[in-house]
Design a protein around this motif. Structure first.
Motif, PDB file in Angstrom:
ATOM      1  N   VAL A  92       3.692  -0.214  10.134  1.00 33.73           N
ATOM      2  CA  VAL A  92       4.081  -1.558   9.379  1.00 33.73           C
ATOM      3  C   VAL A  92       2.781  -2.527   9.605  1.00 33.73           C
ATOM      4  N   THR A  93       2.062  -2.739   8.404  1.00 35.14           N
ATOM      5  CA  THR A  93       0.985  -3.268   8.362  1.00 35.14           C
ATOM      6  C   THR A  93       0.763  -4.495   7.270  1.00 35.14           C
ATOM      7  N   ARG A  94      -0.206  -5.303   7.913  1.00 37.37           N
ATOM      8  CA  ARG A  94      -0.669  -6.568   6.657  1.00 37.37           C
ATOM      9  C   ARG A  94      -2.022  -6.113   6.414  1.00 37.37           C
ATOM     10  N   ASP A  95      -2.215  -6.234   5.061  1.00 35.78           N
ATOM     11  CA  ASP A  95      -3.675  -5.836   4.722  1.00 35.78           C
ATOM     12  C   ASP A  95      -4.511  -7.142   4.350  1.00 35.78           C
ATOM     13  N   ARG A  96      -5.581  -7.016   3.691  1.00 37.16           N
ATOM     14  CA  ARG A  96      -6.548  -8.209   3.563  1.00 37.16           C
ATOM     15  C   ARG A  96      -5.931  -9.198   2.437  1.00 37.16           C
ATOM     16  N   ASN A  97      -5.251  -8.419   1.708  1.00 37.32           N
ATOM     17  CA  ASN A  97      -4.442  -9.577   0.578  1.00 37.32           C
ATOM     18  C   ASN A  97      -3.197 -10.059   0.862  1.00 37.32           C
ATOM     19  N   ASN A  98      -2.945  -9.784   2.389  1.00 37.49           N
ATOM     20  CA  ASN A  98      -1.889 -10.385   2.905  1.00 37.49           C
ATOM     21  C   ASN A  98      -0.470  -9.774   2.380  1.00 37.49           C
ATOM     22  N   GLU A  99      -0.626  -8.699   1.708  1.00 34.21           N
ATOM     23  CA  GLU A  99       0.432  -7.832   1.666  1.00 34.21           C
ATOM     24  C   GLU A  99       0.923  -6.704   2.767  1.00 34.21           C
ATOM     25  N   ILE A 100       2.246  -6.553   2.904  1.00 34.01           N
ATOM     26  CA  ILE A 100       2.882  -6.004   3.963  1.00 34.01           C
ATOM     27  C   ILE A 100       3.015  -4.619   3.259  1.00 34.01           C
ATOM     28  N   HIS A 101       2.753  -3.432   4.283  1.00 35.18           N
ATOM     29  CA  HIS A 101       2.804  -2.147   3.782  1.00 35.18           C
ATOM     30  C   HIS A 101       3.573  -1.275   4.970  1.00 35.18           C
ATOM     31  N   VAL A 102       4.256  -0.272   4.423  1.00 35.67           N
ATOM     32  CA  VAL A 102       4.915   0.493   5.270  1.00 35.67           C
ATOM     33  C   VAL A 102       4.710   2.003   4.974  1.00 35.67           C
ATOM     34  N   LYS A 108       1.931   8.611   3.001  1.00 31.72           N
ATOM     35  CA  LYS A 108       3.402   8.359   2.266  1.00 31.72           C
ATOM     36  C   LYS A 108       3.731   7.072   2.419  1.00 31.72           C
ATOM     37  N   LYS A 109       4.015   6.389   1.541  1.00 28.47           N
ATOM     38  CA  LYS A 109       4.486   5.021   1.558  1.00 28.47           C
ATOM     39  C   LYS A 109       5.694   4.620   1.177  1.00 28.47           C
ATOM     40  N   ALA A 110       6.406   3.788   1.880  1.00 32.82           N
ATOM     41  CA  ALA A 110       7.815   3.477   1.706  1.00 32.82           C
ATOM     42  C   ALA A 110       7.856   2.099   0.711  1.00 32.82           C
TER      43      ALA A 110
END
Lengths: 462, 191
Positions: free
Chosen positions: A76-86, A147-149
């Motif tokens: 579970v991450t936060r990217d440079r654009n402040n978006e959260i990815h799983v 693979k993205k959730a």
């Protein structure tokens, strides 16, 4: 009764043999059956929305935590654009974990095996020795990401699902959102996770704590008898069953299987028993007894973030305990302290499957971000002393569930049924503002049966 | 806020062992008395003599067990997360816990059978006279019901023991567990 597609286990048992909709029973064998467990991983844990954490854990770009969706591990991450990815923590090259830490900060996750590297959003950067094209000639780089959730952040809580085209998060919450907003979305800055979750393993199937999180209020009287003996809840050890503190309220639920128990503080806790809200305005009630986790300074914020009806409920009969299907427990409770204060305890748990006979208990502890530091400190202590690893309430649950599990393996015992036949039936209390299926009065089996119906519905879909 | 991204070495999360340089040598009178006290404490807890254990505690006791986290790279030694704990107790809350154990605490009724093994004990003098830093390793075997497989837990304990009226009493304990996900199904026992 609605006919649904279903499955047949190798011994001939069907879903209808396990979850008996006509008689409100569930065969105990559901807790130990390995075939069923595999189907659950596909039909429940790879299909529905799952809680992974809170956005205050990963405040900066590149921050990550590693969590689990069923037995699939994700980053579970936060990217440079402040978006959260799983993203699945599985390297598409040779299947190694891309991330071997449980938390940290990284702008690239490089697999330690052969060096394939990925950005926080899961996209593929490249493999070492770029000129040799070690990612191959068949697939372009945009096909080689993790693979993205699908992700949804609600009240800071990070949810994800593998069901990319499935029901929306709003459909998943359904009528419960009105009540959950009162817990998760009520202040200007929202909740703050106070530290990494407590984690521990229990030797039982995930559904044993899971079905209890469908608002099993009744077990409190007996299993948590020490709350009455310790003078926390109303009544004395001799009068526990006569007074039945905390049993009367309004249980709210929905066909998605979520539920919450809305309880008046005066009916539950000894120290609040002389507080009368009779004839008091909402503002006065909030001042007399702020809901769990809310301090007097935060009261004006409630009106900024919630509707007047929601604030009135929170002030009068706040949602306190319950759960979200399939594996989330909510405990936003009054927690009277030995030093006389009562700042509350705010905890969420997830019960993460670790095989048919093991579950990981993950305990997330919160406070309102804008609460004074001393209040946060007190609340951390309240939550640790009441819930999770050493919590005096949940110690008793953790000791009970493995014993049910042991029974579920017996060749005769496995056919004993769990009974949800103490039913109230949906009934809307006069003047009640929220939606959903409502069960006023003594807490009964309705909400837990709704949990099982949500389970049935997902398990019936291939 | 939980900040996992600190670049500087965060002293609060690095394991430090003994702080004081004034070691109390093995075999000295003070060392022997403290070691004996640790053994007495383990026996009191294993035998569930909680009143005897409470008599070994100071009223300003702070008793905590931070969570551990698996970390890598520059953060790999910063794995003791004191923002979250398995125990966060003081003398009053320990009284609440032991009081509960004498009534309907099903988590320990019927009780576990436990063995606490205390080893690798190191002692140093604190600045305050009569106070000693005591670092020890703890290994607990816990037998529950008729389950043949014991639950276990290993930890380092960092204590401060204070000489009061001729006896050593526990004033601080930090339990550094080794697992980030505990294999023990609850901490209804004291460590």
């Amino acid at each position: 009764m609605l006919q649904k597609a279903t499955f047949t286990l190798s011994d001939g048992a069907t879903l209808d043999d396990l979850v008996k909709r006509d008689s409100y029973e569930v065969a105990l064998r559901v807790m130990s059956d390995e075939e069923l467990y595999k189907l659950e991983m596909e039909r429940v844990f790879a299909k529905t929305w799952l809680l992974l954490g809170h956005d205050t854990e990963i405040p900066n770009a590149g921050d990550f935590v590693v969590r689990d969706m069923g037995e699939d591990q994700v980053i579970v991450t936060r990217d440079r654009n402040n978006e959260i990815h799983v993203s699945l923590n599985v390297c598409p090259h040779r299947g190694m974990k891309v991330c071997t830490a449980e938390a940290g900060n990284a702008h690239a996750h490089r697999c330690i095996y052969h060096g394939w590297a990925f950005r926080p959003d899961g996209s593929f950067i490249g493999a070492p020795v770029e000129k040799e094209q070690m990612h191959g000639n068949l697939l372009t780089k945009d096909k080689l990401g993790l693979k993205k959730a699908r992700v949804e952040v609600y009240g800071g809580l990070i949810f994800a699902t593998w069901n990319i085209d499935g029901p929306s998060f709003d459909d998943y919450l359904g009528d419960m959102k009105y009540y959950l907003d009162q817990l998760f979305c009520r202040t200007d800055s929202g909740l703050e996770l106070l530290g990494p979750p407590q984690r521990f393993i229990l030797p039982c199937n995930w559904k044993i704590p899971g079905e209890q999180s469908g608002s099993d209020g009744f077990h409190t009287l007996t299993l948590h008898r020490s709350l009455m003996e310790g003078g926390v809840m109303g009544g004395t050890p001799e009068s526990i069953y006569d007074n039945a503190p905390g049993m009367y309220g309004v249980d709210v639920s929905c066909e998605q299987g979520h539920s919450l128990r809305c309880l008046e503080a005066a009916q539950t806790f000894k120290m609040f028993s002389d507080i009368s809200f009779e004839g008091k305005s909402v503002e006065e009630r909030l001042q007399m007894l702020p809901p769990p986790g809310i301090t007097k300074e935060l009261i004006p914020q409630l009106f900024n973030n919630l509707s007047p009806d929601q604030v009135e409920q929170l002030a009068t009969i706040p949602p306190q305990v319950g759960g979200l299907f399939p594996n989330i427990l909510v405990a936003f409770i009054f927690a009277p302290r030995t030093d006389g204060g009562s700042s509350g305890a705010l905890a969420l748990h997830t019960y993460v499957p670790r095989g048919p006979d093991k579950v990981e208990f993950v305990n997330f502890i919160f406070a309102e971000k804008d609460a004074p530091e001393q209040v946060k400190r007190d609340m951390l202590q309240n939550s640790i002393q009441q819930t999770g690893t050493s919590g005096v309430i949940e110690q008793d649950d953790a000791d009970t569930w493995p014993q049910i599990m042991r029974n579920a393996r017996g060749v005769v015992s496995k056919d004993i049924t769990l009974k949800y036949q103490a039913l109230h039936g949906h009934e809307r209390p006069e003047g009640w503002k929220g939606g959903g299926l409502l069960y006023p009065g003594f807490t009964k089996d309705d909400t837990q049966w709704n949990w099982w119906m949500a389970y049935y519905n997902l398990m019936a879909e291939a | 806020m939980v900040n996992y991204a600190t670049a500087a070495v965060d002293k609060a999360s690095v394991m430090r062992g003994l702080v004081s340089k004034n070691r109390v040598p093995l075999g000295s009178e003070i060392y022997n008395r403290i070691l004996e006290t640790l053994y007495d404490e383990a026996a009191a807890l294993d035998e569930r003599r909680f009143d005897d254990w409470l008599a070994m505690l100071e009223e300003d006791l702070i008793y905590t067990a931070p969570v551990r986290l698996t970390r890598n790279g520059p953060n790999k030694d910063r794995d003791v997360m004191r923002t979250m704990m398995h125990f966060d107790d003081n003398y009053q809350s320990i009284l609440m816990r032991t009081g509960r154990l004498s009534k309907s605490a099903w988590a320990e009724d019927p009780p576990s059978r436990t063995r606490r093994f205390v080893t690798n004990t190191r002692v140093a003098e604190c600045e305050a006279a009569g106070e000693y830093e005591v670092s020890s390793y703890l290994y607990v075997e816990r037998s529950r019901f008729d389950v043949a497989h014991n639950e276990t837990i290993s930890a380092e304990r960092r204590d401060i023991w204070r000489l009061v009226g001729g006896a050593y009493k526990l004033a601080r304990r930090e339990i550094i567990v080794d697992q980030s996900t505990l294999g023990m199904s609850n901490l209804a026992i004291f460590l």
